[in-house]
Design a protein around this motif. Structure first.
Motif, PDB file in Angstrom:
ATOM      1  N   ALA A 162       0.583  -1.133  -0.021  1.00  0.00           N
ATOM      2  CA  ALA A 162      -0.108  -0.049  -0.017  1.00  0.00           C
ATOM      3  C   ALA A 162       0.741   1.205   0.001  1.00  0.00           C
ATOM      4  O   ALA A 162       0.582   2.149  -0.662  1.00  0.00           O
ATOM      5  CB  ALA A 162      -1.065   0.152   1.078  1.00  0.00           C
ATOM      6  N   VAL A 163       2.049   1.238   0.856  1.00  0.00           N
ATOM      7  CA  VAL A 163       3.115   2.239   0.882  1.00  0.00           C
ATOM      8  C   VAL A 163       3.698   2.687  -0.450  1.00  0.00           C
ATOM      9  O   VAL A 163       3.704   3.673  -1.179  1.00  0.00           O
ATOM     10  CB  VAL A 163       3.997   2.263   1.824  1.00  0.00           C
ATOM     11  N   VAL A 164       3.951   1.444  -1.164  1.00  0.00           N
ATOM     12  CA  VAL A 164       4.699   1.572  -2.670  1.00  0.00           C
ATOM     13  C   VAL A 164       3.531   2.125  -3.455  1.00  0.00           C
ATOM     14  O   VAL A 164       4.048   2.744  -4.442  1.00  0.00           O
ATOM     15  CB  VAL A 164       5.162   0.056  -3.037  1.00  0.00           C
ATOM     16  N   ASP A 165       2.422   1.568  -3.697  1.00  0.00           N
ATOM     17  CA  ASP A 165       1.479   2.139  -4.452  1.00  0.00           C
ATOM     18  C   ASP A 165       1.254   3.596  -4.357  1.00  0.00           C
ATOM     19  O   ASP A 165       0.934   4.573  -5.404  1.00  0.00           O
ATOM     20  CB  ASP A 165       0.030   1.362  -4.313  1.00  0.00           C
ATOM     21  N   THR A 166       1.211   4.047  -3.046  1.00  0.00           N
ATOM     22  CA  THR A 166       1.190   5.527  -2.717  1.00  0.00           C
ATOM     23  C   THR A 166       2.274   6.316  -3.205  1.00  0.00           C
ATOM     24  O   THR A 166       1.979   7.274  -4.024  1.00  0.00           O
ATOM     25  CB  THR A 166       0.981   5.586  -1.134  1.00  0.00           C
ATOM     26  N   ILE A 172       6.909   8.529  -7.387  1.00  0.00           N
ATOM     27  CA  ILE A 172       8.307   8.050  -7.035  1.00  0.00           C
ATOM     28  C   ILE A 172       7.941   6.401  -7.478  1.00  0.00           C
ATOM     29  O   ILE A 172       7.135   5.714  -7.084  1.00  0.00           O
ATOM     30  CB  ILE A 172       8.476   7.935  -5.614  1.00  0.00           C
ATOM     31  N   LEU A 173       8.797   6.075  -8.628  1.00  0.00           N
ATOM     32  CA  LEU A 173       8.465   4.777  -9.393  1.00  0.00           C
ATOM     33  C   LEU A 173       9.245   3.739  -8.994  1.00  0.00           C
ATOM     34  O   LEU A 173       9.305   2.729  -9.611  1.00  0.00           O
ATOM     35  CB  LEU A 173       8.441   5.009 -10.890  1.00  0.00           C
ATOM     36  N   ASN A 174      10.320   4.078  -8.066  1.00  0.00           N
ATOM     37  CA  ASN A 174      11.255   2.937  -7.964  1.00  0.00           C
ATOM     38  C   ASN A 174      11.522   2.487  -6.368  1.00  0.00           C
ATOM     39  O   ASN A 174      12.436   2.031  -5.865  1.00  0.00           O
ATOM     40  CB  ASN A 174      12.504   3.608  -8.310  1.00  0.00           C
ATOM     41  N   ALA A 175      10.236   2.456  -5.713  1.00  0.00           N
ATOM     42  CA  ALA A 175      10.090   2.068  -4.309  1.00  0.00           C
ATOM     43  C   ALA A 175      10.583   0.592  -4.284  1.00  0.00           C
ATOM     44  O   ALA A 175       9.956  -0.228  -5.299  1.00  0.00           O
ATOM     45  CB  ALA A 175       8.896   2.555  -3.748  1.00  0.00           C
ATOM     46  N   GLN A 176      11.039  -0.004  -3.143  1.00  0.00           N
ATOM     47  CA  GLN A 176      11.223  -1.606  -3.046  1.00  0.00           C
ATOM     48  C   GLN A 176      10.932  -1.943  -1.801  1.00  0.00           C
ATOM     49  O   GLN A 176      10.691  -0.948  -0.629  1.00  0.00           O
ATOM     50  CB  GLN A 176      12.603  -1.843  -3.423  1.00  0.00           C
ATOM     51  N   LEU A 177      10.766  -3.156  -1.331  1.00  0.00           N
ATOM     52  CA  LEU A 177      10.404  -3.817  -0.275  1.00  0.00           C
ATOM     53  C   LEU A 177      11.374  -4.596   0.451  1.00  0.00           C
ATOM     54  O   LEU A 177      12.088  -5.330  -0.313  1.00  0.00           O
ATOM     55  CB  LEU A 177       9.059  -4.555  -0.241  1.00  0.00           C
ATOM     56  N   LYS A 178      11.767  -4.443   1.674  1.00  0.00           N
ATOM     57  CA  LYS A 178      12.550  -5.175   2.628  1.00  0.00           C
ATOM     58  C   LYS A 178      11.676  -6.004   3.544  1.00  0.00           C
ATOM     59  O   LYS A 178      10.951  -5.398   4.271  1.00  0.00           O
ATOM     60  CB  LYS A 178      13.809  -4.487   3.181  1.00  0.00           C
ATOM     61  N   TRP A 179      11.968  -7.308   3.421  1.00  0.00           N
ATOM     62  CA  TRP A 179      11.024  -8.450   4.292  1.00  0.00           C
ATOM     63  C   TRP A 179      11.378  -8.036   5.987  1.00  0.00           C
ATOM     64  O   TRP A 179      12.708  -7.982   5.980  1.00  0.00           O
ATOM     65  CB  TRP A 179      11.397  -9.699   3.911  1.00  0.00           C
ATOM     66  N   PRO A 180      10.625  -7.902   6.907  1.00  0.00           N
ATOM     67  CA  PRO A 180       9.130  -7.933   6.650  1.00  0.00           C
ATOM     68  C   PRO A 180       8.243  -6.665   6.788  1.00  0.00           C
ATOM     69  O   PRO A 180       7.334  -6.753   6.273  1.00  0.00           O
ATOM     70  CB  PRO A 180       8.913  -8.721   7.943  1.00  0.00           C
ATOM     71  N   ASN A 181       8.971  -5.476   6.884  1.00  0.00           N
ATOM     72  CA  ASN A 181       8.151  -4.251   7.262  1.00  0.00           C
ATOM     73  C   ASN A 181       8.871  -2.953   6.501  1.00  0.00           C
ATOM     74  O   ASN A 181       8.415  -1.933   7.211  1.00  0.00           O
ATOM     75  CB  ASN A 181       8.034  -4.269   8.694  1.00  0.00           C
ATOM     76  N   ASP A 182       9.701  -2.982   5.703  1.00  0.00           N
ATOM     77  CA  ASP A 182      10.371  -1.807   5.274  1.00  0.00           C
ATOM     78  C   ASP A 182      10.117  -1.406   4.030  1.00  0.00           C
ATOM     79  O   ASP A 182      10.080  -2.308   3.139  1.00  0.00           O
ATOM     80  CB  ASP A 182      11.893  -1.712   5.574  1.00  0.00           C
ATOM     81  N   ASN A 251      -6.637   5.658   1.306  1.00  0.00           N
ATOM     82  CA  ASN A 251      -7.314   4.863   0.228  1.00  0.00           C
ATOM     83  C   ASN A 251      -6.631   3.449  -0.128  1.00  0.00           C
ATOM     84  O   ASN A 251      -7.432   2.518  -0.215  1.00  0.00           O
ATOM     85  CB  ASN A 251      -7.691   5.645  -0.830  1.00  0.00           C
ATOM     86  N   ASN A 252      -5.445   3.541  -0.340  1.00  0.00           N
ATOM     87  CA  ASN A 252      -4.637   2.222  -0.698  1.00  0.00           C
ATOM     88  C   ASN A 252      -4.560   1.175   0.481  1.00  0.00           C
ATOM     89  O   ASN A 252      -4.759  -0.200   0.110  1.00  0.00           O
ATOM     90  CB  ASN A 252      -3.332   2.605  -1.136  1.00  0.00           C
ATOM     91  N   MET A 253      -4.656   1.638   1.797  1.00  0.00           N
ATOM     92  CA  MET A 253      -4.804   0.639   3.063  1.00  0.00           C
ATOM     93  C   MET A 253      -6.151   0.181   2.736  1.00  0.00           C
ATOM     94  O   MET A 253      -6.111  -1.136   3.120  1.00  0.00           O
ATOM     95  CB  MET A 253      -4.446   1.477   4.179  1.00  0.00           C
TER      96      MET A 253
END
Ligand code: ATP
Ligand code: BTN
Length: 326
Positions: A162-166, A172-182, A251-253
């Motif tokens: 939901a944060v990346v979609d936001t 900002i088109l290059n957000a990434q995720l780090k397991w489990p919460n960042d 809204n995304n959440m």
């Protein structure tokens, strides 16, 4: 916050010089009282300059939270499945997660709270979340999951989405995720998710979903012991509209939590893995003083981390584990 102080801050938020006399007129108090309230703003960590003959000015313009503006932005989004917002807007609080926990018996699912600053913002394992005034989003949402605790291991992963979609929606088109919460942008931490669950295994799970999302951190910030970034520096703009940002995030959440509630993690796995900051990289998993090295593969349907360790595929469940680059 004291009403005069809040009016003073609203007057200064544009970032221009305003004289003490003019501020006194706007706020309906004397120039001397203005000088006292300016000191109060500085105690909140807000950088205010005073220049003789010119007056007062913030070091940079601020976008202050405004409930009406958040609602207006929310209503203008496409959200046919989302009910109307249930949101409290606070000036200062210890932690928005703690606030919801303290009020849990009175809350309806979906109730959210957002604050301008936190005096005791928390990350995982009791770590500190640095929370200066009007510089970030400090948001918590309460959600009651009837299915019980076991179904929730993937919740922090989908909230990351939901944060990346936001971030994507604001450019900002290059957000990434780090397991489990960042959430990371350019290998720097921009947001963290803290999920706290009350309720026994098998019963309904009362979840507090907390998000800290950096918007425009002050330059002279202390206490972040890793590489970090914020939306303003990524977009290169002078000011980010935090009310619009909050509306998009809420809204995304709502959208993502509803799908997760109905279908679990499965519909999100592919997307999460495509955003995994450590995909196919060598990493170490750290728990206490133990450390395991391997290749980060992805996640399973329960939200556990899939790793290749010594030619064997293994899965690791959340809790105390941290993933680190090697
Ligand atoms: P992991 O979640 O993998 O254990 P982590 O080091 O990111 O790793 P968290 O508990 O998720 O740990 O987050 C807390 C950490 O985040 C703090 O120890 C600090 O280094 C960092 N931090 C604190 N405030 C901020 C902030 N506003 N922006 C970015 N990072 C922050
Ligand atoms: C992390 O990276 O460990 C998670 C950080 C979560 C910070 C948010 S800010 C809103 C909510 N209130 C808190 O005290 N923490 C979360």
């Amino acid at each position: 916050m004291h009403e005069t102080r809040l009016n003073l801050l609203k007057a200064l938020a544009c970032g221009a010089f305003i004289s003490g006399t003019e501020l006194g007129e706007i706020c309906g108090v004397s120039r001397t009282a203005i000088a006292k309230h300016i000191e109060g703003l500085k105690e909140l960590g807000i950088n205010v300059y005073s220049v003789k003959g010119k007056g007062y000015k913030l070091s940079s313009p601020l976008s202050l939270l405004d409930k009406k503006d958040i609602f207006k932005n929310f209503d203008s989004l496409q959200h046919s499945l989302t009910p109307s917002l249930d949101l409290s807007v606070l000036t200062q609080i210890d932690s928005t997660n703690t606030y919801l926990k303290q009020h849990i018996s009175q809350l309806k699912s979906g109730h959210s709270v957002i604050a301008e600053s936190q005096t005791a913002g928390r990350g995982r394992h009791g770590r500190k979340w640095v929370s200066p005034f009007a510089s970030s989003i400090y948001l918590s949402m309460y959600w009651r999951f009837g299915t019980g605790y076991q179904a929730l291991s993937g919740l922090s992963l989908v909230i990351g989405l939901a944060v990346v979609d936001t971030l994507t929606q604001i450019g900002i088109l290059n957000a990434q995720l780090k397991w489990p919460n960042d959430v990371y942008v350019n290998m720097q931490k921009i947001a963290g998710v803290l999920i706290e669950v009350e309720g026994a295994v098998g019963d309904a799970a009362h979840c507090i979903i907390g998000i800290g999302l950096n918007v425009q951190l002050p330059d002279d910030i202390d206490g972040i012991d890793q590489s970090y970034t914020d939306i303003q520096s990524q977009l290169g703009v002078p000011l980010v509209d935090r009310n619009k940002l909050t509306a998009i995030l809420l809204n995304n959440m709502h959208r993502i939590i509803r799908t997760f509630e109905a279908e679990g993690l499965t519909p999100f796995i592919h997307r999460w893995e495509s955003l995994n900051v450590f995909a196919n990289k060598n990493v170490k998993l750290v728990t206490g003083n133990q450390s395991i090295e391997g290749i980060c593969l992805g996640i399973n349907t329960e939200g556990a981390l899939r790793m290749q360790v010594n030619d064997l595929q293994q899965t690791f469940h959340g809790g105390e584990i941290s993933v680190r680059a090697i």
